[in-house]
Motif scaffolding. Sequence first.
Motif, PDB file in Angstrom:
ATOM      1  N   SER A   1       0.908  -1.053   0.053  1.00 47.61           N
ATOM      2  CA  SER A   1      -0.083   0.086  -0.038  1.00 47.61           C
ATOM      3  C   SER A   1       0.922   1.302   0.117  1.00 47.61           C
ATOM      4  CB  SER A   1      -0.952  -0.112   1.309  1.00 47.61           C
ATOM      5  OG  SER A   1      -1.587   1.079   1.242  1.00 47.61           O
ATOM      6  N   GLU A   2       0.504   2.412  -0.749  1.00 48.13           N
ATOM      7  CA  GLU A   2       1.283   3.509  -1.043  1.00 48.13           C
ATOM      8  C   GLU A   2       1.546   4.207   0.270  1.00 48.13           C
ATOM      9  OE1 GLU A   2      -0.261   6.317  -3.410  1.00 48.13           O
ATOM     10  OE2 GLU A   2      -2.115   6.715  -2.127  1.00 48.13           O
ATOM     11  N   ASP A   3       0.608   4.095   1.225  1.00 47.84           N
ATOM     12  CA  ASP A   3       0.708   4.858   2.530  1.00 47.84           C
ATOM     13  C   ASP A   3       1.120   4.084   3.688  1.00 47.84           C
ATOM     14  OD1 ASP A   3      -1.630   3.508   2.136  1.00 47.84           O
ATOM     15  OD2 ASP A   3      -2.961   5.595   2.586  1.00 47.84           O
ATOM     16  N   SER A   4       1.645   2.959   3.451  1.00 50.48           N
ATOM     17  CA  SER A   4       2.111   2.093   4.319  1.00 50.48           C
ATOM     18  C   SER A   4       3.178   2.589   5.324  1.00 50.48           C
ATOM     19  CB  SER A   4       2.629   0.623   3.830  1.00 50.48           C
ATOM     20  OG  SER A   4       3.329  -0.106   4.955  1.00 50.48           O
ATOM     21  N   SER A   5       3.295   2.523   6.566  1.00 48.09           N
ATOM     22  CA  SER A   5       4.364   3.267   7.250  1.00 48.09           C
ATOM     23  C   SER A   5       5.636   2.360   7.079  1.00 48.09           C
ATOM     24  CB  SER A   5       3.839   3.203   8.723  1.00 48.09           C
ATOM     25  OG  SER A   5       3.551   1.835   9.124  1.00 48.09           O
ATOM     26  N   ASP A   6       5.695   1.019   6.437  1.00 48.57           N
ATOM     27  CA  ASP A   6       6.788   0.352   6.115  1.00 48.57           C
ATOM     28  C   ASP A   6       7.509   1.034   5.143  1.00 48.57           C
ATOM     29  OD1 ASP A   6       6.420  -1.542   8.254  1.00 48.57           O
ATOM     30  OD2 ASP A   6       5.305  -2.884   6.922  1.00 48.57           O
ATOM     31  N   PHE A   7       6.960   1.893   4.311  1.00 50.38           N
ATOM     32  CA  PHE A   7       7.736   2.617   3.379  1.00 50.38           C
ATOM     33  C   PHE A   7       8.318   4.090   4.026  1.00 50.38           C
ATOM     34  CE2 PHE A   7       6.281   0.475  -0.615  1.00 50.38           C
ATOM     35  CZ  PHE A   7       7.595   0.088  -0.988  1.00 50.38           C
ATOM     36  N   SER A   8       9.543   4.209   3.905  1.00 49.04           N
ATOM     37  CA  SER A   8       9.755   5.882   4.193  1.00 49.04           C
ATOM     38  C   SER A   8       9.512   6.761   3.251  1.00 49.04           C
ATOM     39  CB  SER A   8      11.210   5.849   4.626  1.00 49.04           C
ATOM     40  OG  SER A   8      12.264   5.788   3.357  1.00 49.04           O
ATOM     41  N   PRO A   9       9.263   7.801   3.436  1.00 45.55           N
ATOM     42  CA  PRO A   9       8.845   9.003   2.492  1.00 45.55           C
ATOM     43  C   PRO A   9      10.351   9.076   1.454  1.00 45.55           C
ATOM     44  CG  PRO A   9       8.419  10.015   4.354  1.00 45.55           C
ATOM     45  CD  PRO A   9       8.948   8.555   4.747  1.00 45.55           C
ATOM     46  N   ALA A  10      11.321   8.980   1.852  1.00 40.30           N
ATOM     47  CA  ALA A  10      12.482   8.918   1.314  1.00 40.30           C
ATOM     48  C   ALA A  10      12.627   7.647  -0.076  1.00 40.30           C
ATOM     49  CB  ALA A  10      13.826   8.874   1.785  1.00 40.30           C
ATOM     50  N   ALA A  11      12.227   6.566   0.665  1.00 43.85           N
ATOM     51  CA  ALA A  11      12.100   5.305  -0.247  1.00 43.85           C
ATOM     52  C   ALA A  11      11.212   5.523  -1.341  1.00 43.85           C
ATOM     53  CB  ALA A  11      11.920   4.273   0.404  1.00 43.85           C
ATOM     54  N   ARG A  12      10.068   6.044  -1.328  1.00 44.73           N
ATOM     55  CA  ARG A  12       9.049   6.318  -2.332  1.00 44.73           C
ATOM     56  C   ARG A  12       9.470   7.364  -3.273  1.00 44.73           C
ATOM     57  NH1 ARG A  12       5.246   5.620   2.030  1.00 44.73           N
ATOM     58  NH2 ARG A  12       5.306   7.645   2.668  1.00 44.73           N
TER      59      ARG A  12
ATOM     60  N   SER B   1      -5.982 -12.459   0.324  1.00 43.97           N
ATOM     61  CA  SER B   1      -5.143 -12.847   1.386  1.00 43.97           C
ATOM     62  C   SER B   1      -6.395 -13.740   2.371  1.00 43.97           C
ATOM     63  CB  SER B   1      -4.743 -11.823   2.183  1.00 43.97           C
ATOM     64  OG  SER B   1      -5.900 -10.825   2.746  1.00 43.97           O
ATOM     65  N   GLN B   2      -7.427 -13.764   2.090  1.00 40.66           N
ATOM     66  CA  GLN B   2      -8.602 -14.563   2.729  1.00 40.66           C
ATOM     67  C   GLN B   2      -9.139 -15.486   1.900  1.00 40.66           C
ATOM     68  OE1 GLN B   2     -11.259 -11.800   4.688  1.00 40.66           O
ATOM     69  NE2 GLN B   2      -9.706 -11.388   6.257  1.00 40.66           N
ATOM     70  N   GLY B   3      -8.694 -16.020   0.773  1.00 39.19           N
ATOM     71  CA  GLY B   3      -9.226 -16.962  -0.016  1.00 39.19           C
ATOM     72  C   GLY B   3      -9.500 -16.479  -1.489  1.00 39.19           C
ATOM     73  N   GLY B   4     -10.433 -15.365  -1.684  1.00 35.51           N
ATOM     74  CA  GLY B   4     -10.735 -14.713  -2.616  1.00 35.51           C
ATOM     75  C   GLY B   4      -9.783 -13.753  -3.206  1.00 35.51           C
ATOM     76  N   GLY B   5     -10.313 -12.998  -4.170  1.00 36.97           N
ATOM     77  CA  GLY B   5      -9.267 -11.818  -4.529  1.00 36.97           C
ATOM     78  C   GLY B   5     -10.251 -10.934  -5.556  1.00 36.97           C
ATOM     79  N   SER B   6      -9.718  -9.692  -5.592  1.00 36.18           N
ATOM     80  CA  SER B   6     -10.086  -8.626  -6.706  1.00 36.18           C
ATOM     81  C   SER B   6      -9.037  -7.662  -6.997  1.00 36.18           C
ATOM     82  CB  SER B   6     -11.355  -8.118  -6.135  1.00 36.18           C
ATOM     83  OG  SER B   6     -11.083  -7.170  -4.978  1.00 36.18           O
ATOM     84  N   THR B   7      -9.113  -7.396  -8.229  1.00 29.43           N
ATOM     85  CA  THR B   7      -8.220  -6.491  -8.470  1.00 29.43           C
ATOM     86  C   THR B   7      -8.087  -5.073  -7.817  1.00 29.43           C
ATOM     87  OG1 THR B   7      -7.281  -5.126 -10.599  1.00 29.43           O
ATOM     88  CG2 THR B   7      -9.752  -5.235 -10.407  1.00 29.43           C
ATOM     89  N   GLY B   8      -7.010  -4.596  -7.437  1.00 28.24           N
ATOM     90  CA  GLY B   8      -6.666  -3.314  -7.092  1.00 28.24           C
ATOM     91  C   GLY B   8      -6.962  -2.337  -8.027  1.00 28.24           C
ATOM     92  N   GLY B   9      -7.233  -1.007  -7.387  1.00 32.77           N
ATOM     93  CA  GLY B   9      -7.584   0.000  -8.290  1.00 32.77           C
ATOM     94  C   GLY B   9      -7.953   1.217  -7.530  1.00 32.77           C
ATOM     95  N   GLY B  10      -7.788   2.409  -7.923  1.00 23.83           N
ATOM     96  CA  GLY B  10      -8.214   3.563  -7.179  1.00 23.83           C
ATOM     97  C   GLY B  10      -7.665   4.749  -7.521  1.00 23.83           C
ATOM     98  N   ILE B  11      -7.568   5.659  -6.532  1.00 24.75           N
ATOM     99  CA  ILE B  11      -7.049   7.127  -6.720  1.00 24.75           C
ATOM    100  C   ILE B  11      -6.027   7.313  -5.601  1.00 24.75           C
ATOM    101  CG2 ILE B  11      -7.455   9.517  -6.806  1.00 24.75           C
ATOM    102  CD1 ILE B  11     -10.532   8.833  -7.286  1.00 24.75           C
ATOM    103  N   SER B  12      -4.898   7.591  -6.020  1.00 27.20           N
ATOM    104  CA  SER B  12      -3.450   7.998  -5.090  1.00 27.20           C
ATOM    105  C   SER B  12      -3.969   8.972  -4.232  1.00 27.20           C
ATOM    106  CB  SER B  12      -2.493   8.103  -6.012  1.00 27.20           C
ATOM    107  OG  SER B  12      -1.206   8.340  -5.104  1.00 27.20           O
ATOM    108  N   ARG B  13      -3.536   8.907  -2.966  1.00 28.43           N
ATOM    109  CA  ARG B  13      -3.413  10.077  -2.108  1.00 28.43           C
ATOM    110  C   ARG B  13      -2.076  10.672  -2.178  1.00 28.43           C
ATOM    111  NH1 ARG B  13      -6.189   6.593   1.651  1.00 28.43           N
ATOM    112  NH2 ARG B  13      -8.326   7.114   1.896  1.00 28.43           N
ATOM    113  N   LEU B  14      -1.092  10.245  -2.473  1.00 32.17           N
ATOM    114  CA  LEU B  14       0.345  10.602  -2.293  1.00 32.17           C
ATOM    115  C   LEU B  14       1.042  11.283  -3.753  1.00 32.17           C
ATOM    116  CD1 LEU B  14       1.798   8.079   0.154  1.00 32.17           C
ATOM    117  CD2 LEU B  14       0.812  10.049   0.308  1.00 32.17           C
ATOM    118  N   PHE B  15       0.533  10.595  -4.882  1.00 39.04           N
ATOM    119  CA  PHE B  15       1.065  10.806  -6.370  1.00 39.04           C
ATOM    120  C   PHE B  15       0.265  11.696  -6.859  1.00 39.04           C
ATOM    121  CE2 PHE B  15       3.756   7.285  -4.910  1.00 39.04           C
ATOM    122  CZ  PHE B  15       4.992   7.747  -5.358  1.00 39.04           C
ATOM    123  N   PRO B  16       0.482  12.791  -7.416  1.00 38.75           N
ATOM    124  CA  PRO B  16      -0.466  13.816  -8.322  1.00 38.75           C
ATOM    125  C   PRO B  16      -0.850  13.018  -9.539  1.00 38.75           C
ATOM    126  CG  PRO B  16       1.630  14.810  -8.201  1.00 38.75           C
ATOM    127  CD  PRO B  16       1.584  13.735  -7.291  1.00 38.75           C
TER     128      PRO B  16
END
Length: 544
Positions: free
Chosen positions: A303-314, A384-399
């Motif tokens: 996820s783009e806003d995961s705290s596991d990524f530092s802003p510098a890394a993104r 992750s719970q057996g089924g799945g669906s495509t990701g998709g949406g609108i970024s909060r971090l990248f214009p």
Amino acid sequence: MTDTHVVLSGSDRARKQNAERIGDVDPASAVEVTVTVRGPELPQVTPGKSMSREELERRYSARPADMDAVASELAQYGLEVLDSAPSTRSLRVRGTAAQMDAAFRANLGIYRHDGDEFRGREGTLEVPAGLADVVTGVFGLDQRRVARRVPGIPPHEGSAQALADDALSPADLEERYRFPEGEGDGQTVAIAEFGGAYFPSDLQTFCTQQGRPEPSVKQIGLGVAVLTEQEVMALPADRREQVLEEAGEVNMDVQIVAGLCPGADIVVYFATWDQKGWVDLLNEVVKGVPAGSVSVSVSWGLSEDSSDFSPAARRVIDHRLQAAALLGITVCVSAGDDGSGDQVNDGQAHVNFPACSPHVLAVGGTQLEGDQEVVWWQSPGRRSQGGGSTGGGISRLFPQPSWQTVEVRPPEGSTATGRIIPDIAALAGPPFYQLILLGRAAPNGGTSAAAPVWAALVARSAAAASPQRPPVFLAPMLYGAGPDGHPLGMSVCRDITSGSNTSTPPGWGFAAGPGFDAVTGWGVPDGPPLVGTEMAPGAAAAHK
């Protein structure tokens, strides 16, 4: 030696969620990091244009004086520079944990998460004051994983062989998506991997069964060992099971590209799971080692806003993706397999990174219902719970980039106005793909499979183009005017108009409809129009 340090902008990292610090790092243990430095600002990607690697290096490499300053300053802390690459603005640096702590004030520790232990840190880094505004990132001190894909398909009745009998073969995909003639001769397709192993015997079996020539496959380990099948099977049972799960994904990527592009050279990069792995891998793509690539397949993300990524890394990862796009390399990135929530579980919409970078071709997923292709969604919409669906949406971090002249309605209560993903889509769900693992049928899918389909299509199209011309980054071209004045995406894709990517939670998602949408983009491949088409940039677009 100066004791004066300054905070490194963007280096802040929270403790990994649910992780426990259980001790300090052995001060004498060896640590290798990648240090990135500043350089001239890269130009924005111009649709339909690319530059040579020579021009990129000549105009946008780091200044030798900055590289020398970093090496000289770090040497005062006993750190050794293993490699200095101005073209990718990076230095590989080695030293002990104690020396790294002294140089970067990292306060390294050993952390435990879900039974696994890793070297990590929390808070900000500091750099020697003499390197203020010169160093843009230090990666590799923290080894937590920032690459994710969920292996396996939902539980099903019947054998894997029975499921494989209904799965699609390379020939089925070529027919369904109207691939151009040829086998991708003369092209190179790179594949990014962060675990597992490639099994040549499985590729040989796959190609024999599919009646396809076996392509050249080269493996490159970036700070990790490249494992053979024999070495994997000799691992302890619990470790072997984990690596085999990851190997299923690796061999899926290779077999899909091989089945669709048997004439191309395939290069598989294996990198470490951490931020350093992303930077090192993309540095290799930009440098063109061992050969220039026209496309890259990436089936990993977070996820783009995961705290596991530092802003510098993104920032640094996106910079390398921008450099690749300027070279005309189309990096195809899966949009994720967990619907609109992207495994964050906070009741909000999220998108996957690096799929949401404006410098990649973001790939969503579909499935077949009879002869109709619809948005990929299997209950509960979370793989992750057996089924799945495509990701998709609108970024909060990248214009939203200037070339993405489309609109979609954000979810209720959302103010997101950024980059919209995916750009396009391909099969991800039922009936899945025919694949081989350990000599047996192993059908699989996900947007992890859709990304290599598009990487293969880009390579096949480049090989079939006459006359040959320099490659260009495909994503912006889809939104510009094609020969008929409409967005090119409408000509090179078949529109998908049914389904959504609602996941539980958050309980809502984005829906498909006529024209561009935030679940399948412009739609699924319709290959031939990519060949010989003048993809002139323009302002025409289809709005929703």
